[in-house]
Design a protein around this motif. Structure first.
Motif, PDB file in Angstrom:
ATOM      1  N   ARG A  33       1.037  -1.080  -0.123  1.00 13.70           N
ATOM      2  CA  ARG A  33       0.145   0.161   0.113  1.00 13.70           C
ATOM      3  C   ARG A  33       0.502   1.580   0.016  1.00 13.70           C
ATOM      4  O   ARG A  33       1.249   1.482   0.869  1.00 13.70           O
ATOM      5  CB  ARG A  33      -1.401   0.270   1.078  1.00 13.70           C
ATOM      6  CG  ARG A  33      -2.101  -1.367   1.363  1.00 13.70           C
ATOM      7  CD  ARG A  33      -2.680  -0.936  -0.200  1.00 13.70           C
ATOM      8  NE  ARG A  33      -4.003  -2.431   0.187  1.00 13.70           N
ATOM      9  CZ  ARG A  33      -4.502  -2.701  -0.505  1.00 13.70           C
ATOM     10  NH1 ARG A  33      -4.902  -1.873  -1.939  1.00 13.70           N
ATOM     11  NH2 ARG A  33      -5.565  -3.746  -0.175  1.00 13.70           N
ATOM     12  N   VAL A  34       0.473   1.923  -1.362  1.00 11.17           N
ATOM     13  CA  VAL A  34       1.756   2.503  -1.309  1.00 11.17           C
ATOM     14  C   VAL A  34       1.577   4.654  -0.711  1.00 11.17           C
ATOM     15  O   VAL A  34       0.389   5.092  -0.988  1.00 11.17           O
ATOM     16  CB  VAL A  34       2.213   3.118  -3.033  1.00 11.17           C
ATOM     17  CG1 VAL A  34       3.150   4.294  -2.538  1.00 11.17           C
ATOM     18  CG2 VAL A  34       2.426   2.300  -3.869  1.00 11.17           C
ATOM     19  N   GLY A  67       6.024   2.706   1.619  1.00 12.50           N
ATOM     20  CA  GLY A  67       4.993   2.487   1.548  1.00 12.50           C
ATOM     21  C   GLY A  67       4.743   0.825   3.007  1.00 12.50           C
ATOM     22  O   GLY A  67       5.689   0.453   3.236  1.00 12.50           O
ATOM     23  N   HIS A  68       3.714   0.154   3.118  1.00  9.37           N
ATOM     24  CA  HIS A  68       3.892  -0.898   3.909  1.00  9.37           C
ATOM     25  C   HIS A  68       2.922  -2.053   3.361  1.00  9.37           C
ATOM     26  O   HIS A  68       1.948  -1.954   2.360  1.00  9.37           O
ATOM     27  CB  HIS A  68       2.942  -0.393   4.942  1.00  9.37           C
ATOM     28  CG  HIS A  68       1.425   0.238   4.864  1.00  9.37           C
ATOM     29  ND1 HIS A  68       1.007   0.894   5.047  1.00  9.37           N
ATOM     30  CD2 HIS A  68       0.283  -0.886   4.867  1.00  9.37           C
ATOM     31  CE1 HIS A  68      -0.310   1.060   5.382  1.00  9.37           C
ATOM     32  NE2 HIS A  68      -0.606  -0.267   5.026  1.00  9.37           N
ATOM     33  N   VAL A  69       3.369  -3.164   3.684  1.00  5.64           N
ATOM     34  CA  VAL A  69       3.534  -4.250   3.159  1.00  5.64           C
ATOM     35  C   VAL A  69       2.120  -5.179   3.535  1.00  5.64           C
ATOM     36  O   VAL A  69       1.895  -4.698   4.936  1.00  5.64           O
ATOM     37  CB  VAL A  69       4.482  -5.486   2.917  1.00  5.64           C
ATOM     38  CG1 VAL A  69       3.578  -6.713   2.132  1.00  5.64           C
ATOM     39  CG2 VAL A  69       5.833  -4.890   2.638  1.00  5.64           C
ATOM     40  N   GLY A  82       2.206  -5.804   7.128  1.00  9.56           N
ATOM     41  CA  GLY A  82       2.682  -5.008   8.236  1.00  9.56           C
ATOM     42  C   GLY A  82       4.120  -4.382   8.250  1.00  9.56           C
ATOM     43  O   GLY A  82       4.400  -2.973   9.277  1.00  9.56           O
ATOM     44  N   ARG A  83       5.311  -4.539   6.932  1.00  8.67           N
ATOM     45  CA  ARG A  83       6.528  -3.866   7.203  1.00  8.67           C
ATOM     46  C   ARG A  83       6.496  -2.728   6.528  1.00  8.67           C
ATOM     47  O   ARG A  83       6.222  -2.405   5.197  1.00  8.67           O
ATOM     48  CB  ARG A  83       7.823  -4.653   7.207  1.00  8.67           C
ATOM     49  CG  ARG A  83       7.767  -5.916   7.938  1.00  8.67           C
ATOM     50  CD  ARG A  83       9.274  -6.959   7.528  1.00  8.67           C
ATOM     51  NE  ARG A  83       9.596  -7.726   8.143  1.00  8.67           N
ATOM     52  CZ  ARG A  83      10.593  -8.489   7.883  1.00  8.67           C
ATOM     53  NH1 ARG A  83      10.916  -8.318   7.025  1.00  8.67           N
ATOM     54  NH2 ARG A  83      10.691  -9.853   9.062  1.00  8.67           N
ATOM     55  N   ASP A  84       7.249  -1.515   7.152  1.00  9.25           N
ATOM     56  CA  ASP A  84       7.674  -0.454   6.385  1.00  9.25           C
ATOM     57  C   ASP A  84       8.796  -0.718   5.402  1.00  9.25           C
ATOM     58  O   ASP A  84       9.703  -1.065   5.709  1.00  9.25           O
ATOM     59  CB  ASP A  84       7.357  -0.132   7.240  1.00  9.25           C
ATOM     60  CG  ASP A  84       6.566   1.112   7.894  1.00  9.25           C
ATOM     61  OD1 ASP A  84       5.487   1.171   6.986  1.00  9.25           O
ATOM     62  OD2 ASP A  84       6.243   1.848   9.141  1.00  9.25           O
ATOM     63  N   SER A 113      11.284   8.556   7.010  1.00 10.61           N
ATOM     64  CA  SER A 113       9.479   8.876   6.778  1.00 10.61           C
ATOM     65  C   SER A 113       9.019   7.700   5.187  1.00 10.61           C
ATOM     66  O   SER A 113      10.215   7.513   4.512  1.00 10.61           O
ATOM     67  CB  SER A 113       9.603  10.235   5.909  1.00 10.61           C
ATOM     68  OG  SER A 113      10.588  10.837   5.473  1.00 10.61           O
ATOM     69  N   ALA A 114       8.269   7.817   4.755  1.00 10.87           N
ATOM     70  CA  ALA A 114       7.354   7.633   3.528  1.00 10.87           C
ATOM     71  C   ALA A 114       8.374   8.236   2.323  1.00 10.87           C
ATOM     72  O   ALA A 114       8.553   7.796   1.389  1.00 10.87           O
ATOM     73  CB  ALA A 114       5.924   6.911   3.238  1.00 10.87           C
TER      74      ALA A 114
END
Ligand SMILES: NC(=O)c1ccc[n+]([C@@H]2O[C@H](COP(=O)([O-])OP(=O)(O)OC[C@H]3O[C@@H](n4cnc5c(N)ncnc54)[C@H](OP(=O)(O)O)[C@@H]3O)[C@@H](O)[C@H]2O)c1
Length: 340
Positions: A33-34, A67-69, A82-84, A113-114
């Protein structure tokens, strides 16, 4: 999910947001999820129909995301969920959801940061390959970095300063104060000054040990002349071929005509003690294991505070055309990002 498509060759307004069903990760992939997608100059060349590696248009461009998985395919450990992360994408990165082979995914260090994370893959891998892997820059050598205010230029400046080298950058004059604060030792306004003459002045006639040049055309010819003995010219783009917001094939041909096709040959290189090398990250997908080693070193440097992506601006997906205008108007100092 939402994706930004290059719907046809043309000005920034050909970029359109469209909806599509969420993708499911295949074996060996994760779904991300970007939170941010990087814009690169190659996307602009692609939009103008000047980028031979781009699959046929219409296409969702984009080489990198953070993003995060939220899901994994067969064969990928469930604890990735859940990982960034940050990831290199082989097109398709201009999207709020992407599925990516796990080899192209990197865990974000705590605190990153993202926005910073999405600024790393293309700019920093390219700069690392140019400066460390192929350019072999050493402490006390001098590197000339063209487009020093761009994403690659700032990454390269930070890596060169970490090594202990002296940096000469070329950039539009309005960027000089900020680039000096970011580490550049000397700046040349290539629009009003001849960079070859100024580089000779700055180096007391000696020239430079390394040049990073993605401007191309005439610039490569001048750069080759201003290399010191043992100097290396790294060529990695041809932004001079872009002369407007619409496709201009004549402009591109004029730039190609100024490429020094015959100046570098084995005998001239040998007798001048100079080297010319090329970098194209888009042709390095077969070397992803080596890139993972570069990423380890780069993320470690980030953790130690030695490098820090500079985000110039972010644009929501709906304003993707404005983001491309922003880059083509040469207004960015650092990375330009899309946020869903
Ligand atoms: N081979 C590879 O693997 C690879 C990977 C990444 C990038 N690249 C290349 O490296 C170059 C820089 O990429 P980037 O992502 O760092 O760029 P960027 O962040 O988009 O920066 C663009 C900057 O380039 C300068 N520029 C020079 N000629 C330009 C032109 N004709 N139109 C617009 N801007 C121009 C402008 O700064 P000033 O006005 O200050 O000069 C502009 O602000 C591009 O040519 C790109 O294709 C190659």
């Amino acid at each position: 999910m939402r994706q930004i498509w290059i719907t046809k060759i043309g000005p920034p307004e050909v970029l359109e947001v469209k909806e599509a069903p969420d993708p499911e990760p295949k074996a060996g992939e994760v779904r991300i999820r970007v939170e941010a997608s990087g814009i690169n100059f190659a996307d602009i060349l692609g939009r103008l129909g000047l980028y031979p590696d781009l699959p046929p248009i219409p296409i969702v461009p984009g080489y990198e995301v953070s993003g995060h998985v939220d899901a994994v395919g067969a064969g990928v450990a469930a604890n990735w969920v859940g990982r960034d992360v940050l990831a290199a994408t082989r097109f398709g990165g201009y999207a709020d959801t992407v599925c990516v082979p796990i080899k192209q995914v990197f865990v974000r260090p705590p605190g990153m940061s993202a926005l910073e994370a999405a600024s790393i893959p293309v700019n920093y891998f390219t700069a690392w390959q140019l400066i460390v892997v192929m350019g072999s820059l050493k402490a006390n050598e001098t590197v000339l970095i063209h487009s020093a205010g761009g994403g690659v230029g700032i990454a390269a400046t930070q890596i060169a300063k970490y090594i202990g080298a002296r940096v000469i950058g070329t950039a539009s004059a309005a960027k000089h104060a900020e680039l000096r604060a970011l580490g550049a030792d000397h700046l040349i306004d290539y629009r009003t000054e001849d960079f070859e003459t100024r580089t000779r002045e700055i180096t007391d006639g000696r020239g430079v040990e390394l040049i990073l040049d993605a401007v191309g055309g005439e610039s490569w010819k001048k750069g080759y002349r201003v290399l010191a003995p043992t100097g290396r010219l790294g060529v990695f783009g041809i932004s001079a071929a872009v002369s407007g917001k619409e496709r201009n094939l004549l402009g591109m041909l004029a730039t190609l005509a100024r490429v020094p096709w015959f100046q570098f040959n084995p005998l001239s290189l040998m007798n001048a003690n100079k080297g010319v090398f090329g970098v194209n990250l888009g042709h390095m997908w077969g070397e992803i294991d080596r890139q993972r080693q570069w990423a380890d070193q780069l993320l470690n440097l980030w953790t130690r505070g030695a490098i820090k992506p500079k985000v110039a601006s972010t644009f929501p997906f709906a304003e993707a055309p404005q983001a491309h205008h922003f880059v083509q108007d040469r207004r960015n100092i650092g990375k330009v990002l899309l946020v869903p």
